[in-house]
Design a protein around this motif. Sequence first.
Motif, PDB file in Angstrom:
ATOM      1  N   LYS A  67       0.828  -1.221   0.000  1.00 43.80           N
ATOM      2  CA  LYS A  67       0.000   0.000   0.000  1.00 43.80           C
ATOM      3  C   LYS A  67       0.854   1.261   0.000  1.00 43.80           C
ATOM      4  CE  LYS A  67      -3.907  -1.739   2.611  1.00 43.80           C
ATOM      5  NZ  LYS A  67      -3.879  -2.186   4.005  1.00 43.80           N
ATOM      6  N   GLN A  68       2.118   1.127   0.405  1.00 44.70           N
ATOM      7  CA  GLN A  68       2.960   2.326   0.492  1.00 44.70           C
ATOM      8  C   GLN A  68       3.515   2.772  -0.866  1.00 44.70           C
ATOM      9  OE1 GLN A  68       5.783   2.286   3.621  1.00 44.70           O
ATOM     10  NE2 GLN A  68       4.491   1.116   4.971  1.00 44.70           N
ATOM     11  N   PHE A  69       3.248   1.971  -1.895  1.00 43.67           N
ATOM     12  CA  PHE A  69       3.799   2.303  -3.224  1.00 43.67           C
ATOM     13  C   PHE A  69       2.723   2.293  -4.302  1.00 43.67           C
ATOM     14  CE2 PHE A  69       7.216  -0.148  -1.029  1.00 43.67           C
ATOM     15  CZ  PHE A  69       8.186   0.843  -0.983  1.00 43.67           C
ATOM     16  N   HIS A  70       2.949   3.109  -5.340  1.00 40.07           N
ATOM     17  CA  HIS A  70       2.235   2.901  -6.601  1.00 40.07           C
ATOM     18  C   HIS A  70       3.174   2.006  -7.398  1.00 40.07           C
ATOM     19  CE1 HIS A  70      -0.299   6.420  -5.911  1.00 40.07           C
ATOM     20  NE2 HIS A  70       0.780   7.117  -5.646  1.00 40.07           N
ATOM     21  N   ILE A  71       2.653   0.928  -7.937  1.00 37.45           N
ATOM     22  CA  ILE A  71       3.517   0.062  -8.749  1.00 37.45           C
ATOM     23  C   ILE A  71       2.949  -0.053 -10.168  1.00 37.45           C
ATOM     24  CG2 ILE A  71       4.620  -2.207  -8.935  1.00 37.45           C
ATOM     25  CD1 ILE A  71       4.437  -2.398  -5.852  1.00 37.45           C
ATOM     26  N   GLY A  72       1.644  -0.284 -10.242  1.00 35.99           N
ATOM     27  CA  GLY A  72       1.003  -0.409 -11.560  1.00 35.99           C
ATOM     28  C   GLY A  72       1.248   0.818 -12.429  1.00 35.99           C
ATOM     29  N   ARG A  73       1.274   1.989 -11.784  1.00 37.23           N
ATOM     30  CA  ARG A  73       1.438   3.238 -12.544  1.00 37.23           C
ATOM     31  C   ARG A  73       2.731   3.269 -13.343  1.00 37.23           C
ATOM     32  NH1 ARG A  73       1.373   8.428  -8.947  1.00 37.23           N
ATOM     33  NH2 ARG A  73       3.510   8.679  -9.642  1.00 37.23           N
ATOM     34  N   GLY A  74       3.772   2.688 -12.769  1.00 35.92           N
ATOM     35  CA  GLY A  74       5.078   2.674 -13.430  1.00 35.92           C
ATOM     36  C   GLY A  74       5.113   1.750 -14.653  1.00 35.92           C
ATOM     37  N   ASN A  75       4.075   0.921 -14.800  1.00 35.60           N
ATOM     38  CA  ASN A  75       4.063  -0.025 -15.929  1.00 35.60           C
ATOM     39  C   ASN A  75       3.217   0.458 -17.096  1.00 35.60           C
ATOM     40  OD1 ASN A  75       5.723  -1.850 -14.669  1.00 35.60           O
ATOM     41  ND2 ASN A  75       4.067  -3.010 -13.744  1.00 35.60           N
ATOM     42  N   GLN A  76       2.794   1.726 -17.037  1.00 34.29           N
ATOM     43  CA  GLN A  76       1.898   2.249 -18.087  1.00 34.29           C
ATOM     44  C   GLN A  76       2.467   2.077 -19.494  1.00 34.29           C
ATOM     45  OE1 GLN A  76      -1.077   3.445 -18.801  1.00 34.29           O
ATOM     46  NE2 GLN A  76      -1.866   3.142 -16.741  1.00 34.29           N
ATOM     47  N   ILE A  77       3.799   2.041 -19.631  1.00 34.87           N
ATOM     48  CA  ILE A  77       4.364   1.954 -20.983  1.00 34.87           C
ATOM     49  C   ILE A  77       3.929   0.696 -21.731  1.00 34.87           C
ATOM     50  CG2 ILE A  77       6.402   3.449 -20.882  1.00 34.87           C
ATOM     51  CD1 ILE A  77       8.099   1.018 -20.247  1.00 34.87           C
ATOM     52  N   ILE A  78       3.476  -0.320 -20.976  1.00 34.05           N
ATOM     53  CA  ILE A  78       3.074  -1.513 -21.727  1.00 34.05           C
ATOM     54  C   ILE A  78       1.566  -1.610 -21.916  1.00 34.05           C
ATOM     55  CG2 ILE A  78       5.036  -3.047 -21.471  1.00 34.05           C
ATOM     56  CD1 ILE A  78       3.847  -4.101 -19.018  1.00 34.05           C
ATOM     57  N   ALA A  79       0.839  -0.574 -21.487  1.00 28.92           N
ATOM     58  CA  ALA A  79      -0.620  -0.595 -21.661  1.00 28.92           C
ATOM     59  C   ALA A  79      -1.045  -0.847 -23.115  1.00 28.92           C
ATOM     60  CB  ALA A  79      -1.223   0.690 -21.124  1.00 28.92           C
ATOM     61  N   PRO A  80      -0.348  -0.276 -24.144  1.00 29.52           N
ATOM     62  CA  PRO A  80      -0.808  -0.524 -25.512  1.00 29.52           C
ATOM     63  C   PRO A  80      -0.761  -2.004 -25.903  1.00 29.52           C
ATOM     64  CG  PRO A  80       0.850   1.211 -25.467  1.00 29.52           C
ATOM     65  CD  PRO A  80       0.800   0.634 -24.096  1.00 29.52           C
ATOM     66  N   LEU A  81       0.069  -2.775 -25.233  1.00 25.04           N
ATOM     67  CA  LEU A  81       0.138  -4.201 -25.573  1.00 25.04           C
ATOM     68  C   LEU A  81      -0.849  -5.041 -24.781  1.00 25.04           C
ATOM     69  CD1 LEU A  81       3.830  -5.367 -25.996  1.00 25.04           C
ATOM     70  CD2 LEU A  81       2.043  -5.332 -27.687  1.00 25.04           C
ATOM     71  N   VAL A  82      -1.034  -4.700 -23.510  1.00 26.86           N
ATOM     72  CA  VAL A  82      -1.812  -5.605 -22.652  1.00 26.86           C
ATOM     73  C   VAL A  82      -3.177  -5.065 -22.240  1.00 26.86           C
ATOM     74  CG1 VAL A  82       0.229  -6.762 -21.745  1.00 26.86           C
ATOM     75  CG2 VAL A  82      -0.620  -4.741 -20.582  1.00 26.86           C
ATOM     76  N   GLY A  83      -3.421  -3.782 -22.459  1.00 20.05           N
ATOM     77  CA  GLY A  83      -4.719  -3.214 -22.072  1.00 20.05           C
ATOM     78  C   GLY A  83      -4.699  -2.686 -20.648  1.00 20.05           C
ATOM     79  N   GLN A  84      -5.703  -1.851 -20.317  1.00 19.25           N
ATOM     80  CA  GLN A  84      -5.708  -1.182 -19.012  1.00 19.25           C
ATOM     81  C   GLN A  84      -6.131  -2.087 -17.866  1.00 19.25           C
ATOM     82  OE1 GLN A  84      -4.598   1.635 -17.981  1.00 19.25           O
ATOM     83  NE2 GLN A  84      -4.118   2.674 -19.914  1.00 19.25           N
ATOM     84  N   ASN A  85      -6.733  -3.258 -18.183  1.00 23.85           N
ATOM     85  CA  ASN A  85      -7.193  -4.145 -17.105  1.00 23.85           C
ATOM     86  C   ASN A  85      -6.201  -5.255 -16.828  1.00 23.85           C
ATOM     87  OD1 ASN A  85     -10.086  -3.256 -16.528  1.00 23.85           O
ATOM     88  ND2 ASN A  85      -9.937  -3.301 -18.759  1.00 23.85           N
ATOM     89  N   SER A  86      -4.926  -4.961 -17.025  1.00 24.20           N
ATOM     90  CA  SER A  86      -3.906  -5.965 -16.789  1.00 24.20           C
ATOM     91  C   SER A  86      -3.424  -5.890 -15.344  1.00 24.20           C
ATOM     92  CB  SER A  86      -2.733  -5.695 -17.732  1.00 24.20           C
ATOM     93  OG  SER A  86      -1.562  -6.289 -17.238  1.00 24.20           O
ATOM     94  N   LEU A  87      -3.128  -7.057 -14.790  1.00 25.36           N
ATOM     95  CA  LEU A  87      -2.565  -7.136 -13.439  1.00 25.36           C
ATOM     96  C   LEU A  87      -1.348  -6.216 -13.292  1.00 25.36           C
ATOM     97  CD1 LEU A  87      -2.657  -8.976 -10.805  1.00 25.36           C
ATOM     98  CD2 LEU A  87      -0.899 -10.335 -11.901  1.00 25.36           C
ATOM     99  N   LEU A  88      -0.582  -6.107 -14.361  1.00 25.21           N
ATOM    100  CA  LEU A  88       0.651  -5.311 -14.319  1.00 25.21           C
ATOM    101  C   LEU A  88       0.373  -3.850 -14.007  1.00 25.21           C
ATOM    102  CD1 LEU A  88       2.476  -6.569 -17.536  1.00 25.21           C
ATOM    103  CD2 LEU A  88       2.677  -7.451 -15.238  1.00 25.21           C
ATOM    104  N   LEU A  89      -0.817  -3.368 -14.392  1.00 26.90           N
ATOM    105  CA  LEU A  89      -1.104  -1.940 -14.224  1.00 26.90           C
ATOM    106  C   LEU A  89      -1.920  -1.664 -12.960  1.00 26.90           C
ATOM    107  CD1 LEU A  89      -2.082  -0.947 -17.882  1.00 26.90           C
ATOM    108  CD2 LEU A  89       0.136  -1.080 -16.838  1.00 26.90           C
ATOM    109  N   MET A  90      -2.288  -2.727 -12.236  1.00 28.01           N
ATOM    110  CA  MET A  90      -3.164  -2.545 -11.071  1.00 28.01           C
ATOM    111  C   MET A  90      -2.378  -2.264  -9.805  1.00 28.01           C
ATOM    112  SD  MET A  90      -5.877  -5.602 -11.544  1.00 28.01           S
ATOM    113  CE  MET A  90      -6.792  -5.759 -13.077  1.00 28.01           C
ATOM    114  N   ASP A  91      -3.102  -1.707  -8.830  1.00 35.07           N
ATOM    115  CA  ASP A  91      -2.534  -1.466  -7.514  1.00 35.07           C
ATOM    116  C   ASP A  91      -3.587  -1.784  -6.458  1.00 35.07           C
ATOM    117  OD1 ASP A  91       0.184  -0.652  -7.436  1.00 35.07           O
ATOM    118  OD2 ASP A  91      -0.352   1.169  -8.502  1.00 35.07           O
ATOM    119  N   GLY A  92      -3.175  -1.784  -5.211  1.00 36.55           N
ATOM    120  CA  GLY A  92      -4.099  -1.858  -4.074  1.00 36.55           C
ATOM    121  C   GLY A  92      -5.000  -3.070  -4.093  1.00 36.55           C
ATOM    122  N   GLU A  93      -6.274  -2.840  -3.650  1.00 39.04           N
ATOM    123  CA  GLU A  93      -7.222  -3.949  -3.505  1.00 39.04           C
ATOM    124  C   GLU A  93      -7.472  -4.663  -4.822  1.00 39.04           C
ATOM    125  OE1 GLU A  93      -8.419  -5.408  -0.801  1.00 39.04           O
ATOM    126  OE2 GLU A  93      -7.059  -4.024   0.217  1.00 39.04           O
TER     127      GLU A  93
END
Length: 463
Positions: A67-93
């Motif tokens: 919870k102390q970090f944003h992690i998904g946000r740092g992976n935005q560069i791959i959104a065009p390949l995997v879409g916005q609903n990817s585990l890689l782009l998610m955070d928190g709950e």
Amino acid sequence: MKKALPNLVNRPAWWLLAEWIIDPLNLLQKWAKKYPDLFTISLAGIGDEVIISNPEIIEEIFNKDAKQFHIGRGNQIIAPLVGQNSLLLMDGERHKRERKLLMPSFHGERLQTYAQQICEITEAVASQWQEGKGFIARTAMQKITLEVITQIVFGLREGERYQKIKPLLAAMLNLTDSPLRSSLFFIPFLQKDLGYWSPGGILKRYQLEIRELLQAEIEEKRHQKGEIGKDILSLMIAARDEQGEPMSNLELKDELLTLLFVGHETTATLLAWAFYQIHRLPQVRQKILQELDSLGENPNPMQITQLPYLTAVCQETLRMYPVIPIVFSRITKTAMDIGNYHFEPQTILTPSIYLVHYREDLYPQPQEFKPERFLERQYSPSEYFPFGGGSRRCLGYALALLEMKLVIAKILSGYELALVDNKPVKITRRGLTLAPSGGIPLLLKSKRHPQASSPEKTVTLVP
Ligand code: HEM
């Protein structure tokens, strides 16, 4: 005295971005020599990244509450390949929920059911090699790992959809197969659809076609009656969260593309490196063969995965060849102290797998391939972390290790291979991953067992 952005590298941000795209390992090495614990690089369009190579600091980061970090946000560069609903782009709950839904398919008894299929796929690919002829290890391994994803994850084994999707998946991934083409990830402008032949336009077309095929497959599986299929997609469709809700079609499609994207290039590259070292060092190959022989005729695949030396060979390959030289960035939400350092909110903290795996104090003679180090000593999760750590640790690590061990065992026991030449192989960028330049040419000298060319079950492969 605590500093805000420690050990800031004094170079223009555009220059550092170019170095990061073209030769990231050289950049990392160069500055780690000067700053052995951590340093900060400003990357144009990405921001100031604190690259960390001190295991104690990394341990603190991995152990902190996600919870102390944003992690998904740092992976935005791959959104065009995997879409916005990817585990890689998610955070928190949301990230927690999604991991819980996906996790069971990748662990425990589930894995055993995939072992036989991996062996059959390997045999089907290898049986196409011709004696006295050469082939590129990385391409051959990618055939195997792409087949594993298509069959085990997507549940596609035959039929028109299967025939169509594989070349599309391969073509989409090949869009970023060189340092220049990898710029697609780092320069957002290139991701825009600027017409039919623009990289962004091509990417969009592949995406649409693949998504349509996946949609049809999901619909069909959702309406299938009877027992749930054994593939990961069927398990994902059947999974329910704590509120009893299933994953939506959009989520399923994005997660499938995520698994494809992170799960098959990585494993293929690692396998190519393993074959390189195994054939460069005859004693390594000999020891693996001895271990395999000790299991007798037709061993159970799960017995193979327990072999200590084979396991150490895979561990050493994962140490030496960082397909991903850094883990996902952890972006601080609030100010925090870690080790002797103070970080302001929004600081991008990036532990480097590569730098830690090449520390002389942990791995004497780090440039040497020595599987024995893993038999002689245990490394902590912040001294050895090819699959990352903490709440974001690679979801597919057990599948990747299973694949690596079985593919190596199956090929070494059935085929006698040799390196085409003994030149050292350079590491080059391939999209977000790093791969052997030239792909490692191998030669099939002979098939060791006559049955190696006739698999019991035939797996059809799309050329
Ligand atoms: C040898 C092959 C592989 C390597 C070296 C590798 C490495 C990694 C690394 C370093 C991370 C980031 C972890 C972090 O930031 O702490 C990661 C994340 C991930 N990997 Fe892998 N991986 C491999 C194979 C696979 C496979 C086969 C799959 C699945 C089919 C997979 C699925 C994932 C997923 C879904 C994540 C994101 C986890 C999350 O955000 O919670 N990986 N992997």
